[in-house]
Design a protein around this motif. Sequence first.
Motif, PDB file in Angstrom:
ATOM      1  N   ARG A   3       0.852  -1.176   0.000  1.00  0.00           N
ATOM      2  CA  ARG A   3       0.000   0.000   0.000  1.00  0.00           C
ATOM      3  C   ARG A   3       0.892   1.231   0.000  1.00  0.00           C
ATOM      4  O   ARG A   3       2.100   1.150   0.269  1.00  0.00           O
ATOM      5  N   VAL A   4       0.278   2.376  -0.337  1.00  0.00           N
ATOM      6  CA  VAL A   4       0.987   3.653  -0.211  1.00  0.00           C
ATOM      7  C   VAL A   4       0.274   4.435   0.878  1.00  0.00           C
ATOM      8  O   VAL A   4      -0.931   4.685   0.808  1.00  0.00           O
ATOM      9  N   VAL A   7       4.886  -2.451   2.850  1.00  0.00           N
ATOM     10  CA  VAL A   7       4.634  -3.872   2.616  1.00  0.00           C
ATOM     11  C   VAL A   7       4.453  -4.544   3.965  1.00  0.00           C
ATOM     12  O   VAL A   7       5.028  -4.118   4.966  1.00  0.00           O
ATOM     13  N   ARG A   8       3.654  -5.586   3.974  1.00  0.00           N
ATOM     14  CA  ARG A   8       3.538  -6.370   5.199  1.00  0.00           C
ATOM     15  C   ARG A   8       3.503  -7.855   4.865  1.00  0.00           C
ATOM     16  O   ARG A   8       3.125  -8.247   3.764  1.00  0.00           O
ATOM     17  N   ASP A   9       3.910  -8.636   5.822  1.00  0.00           N
ATOM     18  CA  ASP A   9       3.887 -10.092   5.673  1.00  0.00           C
ATOM     19  C   ASP A   9       2.568 -10.594   6.240  1.00  0.00           C
ATOM     20  O   ASP A   9       2.384 -10.613   7.454  1.00  0.00           O
ATOM     21  N   ALA A  10       1.648 -10.967   5.349  1.00  0.00           N
ATOM     22  CA  ALA A  10       0.312 -11.370   5.780  1.00  0.00           C
ATOM     23  C   ALA A  10       0.172 -12.891   5.864  1.00  0.00           C
ATOM     24  O   ALA A  10      -0.931 -13.394   6.046  1.00  0.00           O
ATOM     25  N   ARG A  11       1.286 -13.604   5.742  1.00  0.00           N
ATOM     26  CA  ARG A  11       1.175 -15.067   5.666  1.00  0.00           C
ATOM     27  C   ARG A  11       0.690 -15.697   6.952  1.00  0.00           C
ATOM     28  O   ARG A  11       0.134 -16.787   6.935  1.00  0.00           O
ATOM     29  N   TRP A  12       0.904 -15.017   8.077  1.00  0.00           N
ATOM     30  CA  TRP A  12       0.556 -15.651   9.350  1.00  0.00           C
ATOM     31  C   TRP A  12      -0.663 -15.022   9.986  1.00  0.00           C
ATOM     32  O   TRP A  12      -0.922 -15.224  11.168  1.00  0.00           O
TER      33      TRP A  12
END
Length: 106
Positions: free
Chosen positions: A92-93, A100-105
């Motif tokens: 996102r801006v 950026v984010r790590d959404a895997r968990w």
Amino acid sequence: MNDWIDIAPADGFPEGGHVVADLDGIPVAVFKLGGEFYAIEDACTHDGAEIASGRLDGGEITCPRHGARFCLKTGKVLAPPAYEDLTCFPVRVEGGMIQVRDARWD
Ligand code: FES
């Protein structure tokens, strides 16, 4: 991990350009394509090579080591010798910064 990480200012980021950043120990490459930002893990699923410096052709990126091709927008593998998709991350801006984010968990 749920936090958004600042990557780079969105202003002036070149179309077709990329930046590699560290996302909590994971190398992430963020590209600008058609005015949108896309983030992939900078590690080829074939043999772990960094992939950000590979040739970009439209929405496809070619791994510089053995030539596997991936869709940059979805991470989907398009050509061997890789058979697994790349990991993609939400982008996102916010406040002028690409995040950026790590959404895997989640
Ligand atoms: S490491 Fe990418 S194709 Fe082999």
